[in-house]
Design a protein around this motif. Structure first.
Motif, PDB file in Angstrom:
ATOM      1  N   ILE A   1       0.001  -0.015   7.049  1.00 56.68           N
ATOM      2  CA  ILE A   1      -1.252  -0.767   7.058  1.00 56.68           C
ATOM      3  C   ILE A   1      -1.023  -2.266   7.197  1.00 56.68           C
ATOM      4  O   ILE A   1      -1.793  -2.976   7.842  1.00 56.68           O
ATOM      5  N   TYR A   2       0.064  -2.770   6.606  1.00 58.46           N
ATOM      6  CA  TYR A   2       0.339  -4.201   6.678  1.00 58.46           C
ATOM      7  C   TYR A   2       0.624  -4.629   8.119  1.00 58.46           C
ATOM      8  O   TYR A   2       0.123  -5.657   8.587  1.00 58.46           O
ATOM      9  N   GLN A   3       1.434  -3.825   8.825  1.00 59.05           N
ATOM     10  CA  GLN A   3       1.734  -4.125  10.223  1.00 59.05           C
ATOM     11  C   GLN A   3       0.493  -3.977  11.091  1.00 59.05           C
ATOM     12  O   GLN A   3       0.258  -4.762  12.012  1.00 59.05           O
ATOM     13  N   GLU A   4      -0.329  -2.985  10.795  1.00 55.81           N
ATOM     14  CA  GLU A   4      -1.538  -2.760  11.584  1.00 55.81           C
ATOM     15  C   GLU A   4      -2.527  -3.918  11.435  1.00 55.81           C
ATOM     16  O   GLU A   4      -3.131  -4.363  12.424  1.00 55.81           O
ATOM     17  N   ILE A   5      -2.683  -4.422  10.207  1.00 55.12           N
ATOM     18  CA  ILE A   5      -3.575  -5.566   9.993  1.00 55.12           C
ATOM     19  C   ILE A   5      -3.054  -6.785  10.742  1.00 55.12           C
ATOM     20  O   ILE A   5      -3.806  -7.501  11.422  1.00 55.12           O
TER      21      ILE A   5
ATOM     22  N   GLN B   1       6.427  -6.440   3.782  1.00 58.29           N
ATOM     23  CA  GLN B   1       4.984  -6.486   3.544  1.00 58.29           C
ATOM     24  C   GLN B   1       4.546  -7.884   3.115  1.00 58.29           C
ATOM     25  O   GLN B   1       3.508  -8.385   3.563  1.00 58.29           O
ATOM     26  N   GLN B   2       5.329  -8.511   2.254  1.00 59.76           N
ATOM     27  CA  GLN B   2       5.018  -9.877   1.814  1.00 59.76           C
ATOM     28  C   GLN B   2       4.971 -10.825   3.001  1.00 59.76           C
ATOM     29  O   GLN B   2       4.043 -11.643   3.134  1.00 59.76           O
ATOM     30  N   CYS B   3       5.959 -10.726   3.885  1.00 65.16           N
ATOM     31  CA  CYS B   3       6.017 -11.629   5.041  1.00 65.16           C
ATOM     32  C   CYS B   3       4.884 -11.348   6.025  1.00 65.16           C
ATOM     33  O   CYS B   3       4.327 -12.274   6.628  1.00 65.16           O
ATOM     34  N   LEU B   4       4.531 -10.088   6.203  1.00 66.35           N
ATOM     35  CA  LEU B   4       3.420  -9.749   7.090  1.00 66.35           C
ATOM     36  C   LEU B   4       2.100 -10.307   6.563  1.00 66.35           C
ATOM     37  O   LEU B   4       1.288 -10.833   7.331  1.00 66.35           O
ATOM     38  N   LEU B   5       1.878 -10.209   5.243  1.00 69.24           N
ATOM     39  CA  LEU B   5       0.639 -10.727   4.663  1.00 69.24           C
ATOM     40  C   LEU B   5       0.572 -12.245   4.777  1.00 69.24           C
ATOM     41  O   LEU B   5      -0.478 -12.813   5.071  1.00 69.24           O
TER      42      LEU B   5
END
Length: 375
Positions: free
Chosen positions: A41-45, A318-322
């Motif tokens: 979900i993180y990559q998709e967002i 995930q942290q870096c993607l957000l």
């Protein structure tokens, strides 16, 4: 979540009325830990926000800039074990071996004897608290367990187009070409040029960029050099003899022989190196500081990008993607606030069109020069 309770602007952004109950912070944290622990979900967002920027004309993927920054792992640098880990063969080795075989055949040489197999394992330091992190030892950098966030930004408005996390002991050049391919496939980018620092100065990178018809500008790497002797670049390579032209101040060997190694893809490396010396290359490289380096500075200053808040490669990714998603949202809101949601960024497009026109002219000149040299 406490800020949402009292900040009307945040409530407005989230679509909450003044009397609406704000979700408890544990609702988010538990969903992150359980429901979304292994999801994409993180990559998709992140991808959807990039596509939004592309659709609004704020990113094109024509010119991309890539760099890396380190995040301190949540681990004590003095608490580690020495372990033998499997050595993963680099993907380009098969292509390199095929190129060497072809080059030797063109020069009338026999194929090389099969080389001895590489060691299957090597010893590394492994953190006891975060095994996914890597022990970093770099000049001018702190020593310890870190992660590396490799970020690519679009040259138009510094929209972040890719963020990829690895342990800190993985070299910058290893995932680079694969991440470029990922952006082309996911966002439909027609990448025309890239700008990177000297950490990407490798023959395999130069060869890969030329195969993809990408105009690469790579920073200068200072070579190892002995005072009083010629630099490697000062020798003149004779393609007919397949040997360099030797002059004085080159060796102290008893047989007066100097051996210089030349990578099978050295010609690609030399052509790419020339790009940073011409007018277009200088403009591209100068823009690197204004895009990817500034993007990292903003991430460190405002988005806690100095430290890994959680442990494990997946969670740090995930942290870096957000963080990158948040930066992109702010950038898009800022740019659309200036131009309006339906206003095309015509001035920027005119400049980019002129910019790419110059790239085309230089590429045609380089192609014609290569044909004349080969003939």
């Amino acid at each position: 979540m406490r800020e949402v309770e009292v900040n009307v602007a945040y409530r407005w952004f989230l679509g909450l009325k003044l009397r609406d109950k704000v979700p408890d912070a544990s609702t988010l944290s538990q969903n992150r830990r359980r429901r979304f622990a292994e999801s994409t979900i993180y990559q998709e967002i992140f991808d959807e926000i990039v596509l939004l920027a592309v659709n609004k004309g704020l990113a094109s993927g024509s010119v991309l800039y890539t760099d890396s920054t380190h995040l301190k792992a949540n681990a004590n640098k003095n608490k580690f074990d020495l372990e033998q880990v499997a050595v993963k063969p680099q993907a380009y080795l098969a292509a390199l071996e095929a190129a060497v075989t072809e080059d030797r055949a063109e020069h009338g040489k026999k194929p090389l004897k099969p080389s001895e197999p590489e060691p299957e394992t090597r010893e590394i330091k492994v953190s006891r608290t975060d095994k996914d992190s890597g022990y970093m030892v770099r000049d001018g950098k702190p020593k310890g367990f870190f992660y590396l966030d490799r970020r690519t930004v679009d040259g138009r408005h510094a929209i972040i187009a890719d963020t990829h996390v690895t342990p800190a002991n993985v070299h910058d050049s290893v995932p680079y070409l694969g991440r470029l391919d990922r952006q082309r496939e996911r966002f439909g980018f027609a990448i025309r040029a890239v700008g990177v620092d000297a950490g990407y100065a490798a023959a395999a990178i130069a060869q890969g960029l030329e195969e993809r018809n990408i105009y690469g500008v790579i920073g200068y790497r200072t070579p190892n050099h002995r005072d009083g002797y010629f630099y490697k670049r000062e020798y003149r390579y004779d393609e007919m003899l397949d040997a360099p032209t030797v002059r004085q101040r080159c060796t102290q060997s008893n047989n007066a022989t100097k051996v210089l190694t030349r990578h099978v893809w050295e010609a690609s490396r030399e052509r790419i190196d020339q790009h940073r010396l011409n007018r277009v290359g200088k403009r591209i490289y100068k823009r690197r500081k204004e895009t990817v380096e500034r993007s990292f500075a903003d991430a460190k200053q405002l988005h806690g990008h100095r430290y890994a808040r959680m442990r494990g490669l997946t969670r740090v990714q995930q942290q870096c993607l957000l963080a990158a998603t948040a930066q992109n949202i702010k950038k898009i809101a800022l740019m659309l606030g200036r131009t309006g949601p339906n206003t095309p960024v015509t001035t920027v497009r005119i400049l980019v069109a002129a910019y790419l026109g110059q790239l085309d002219s230089y590429q045609r000149l380089a192609t014609n020069y290569s044909r004349q040299s080969s003939s």
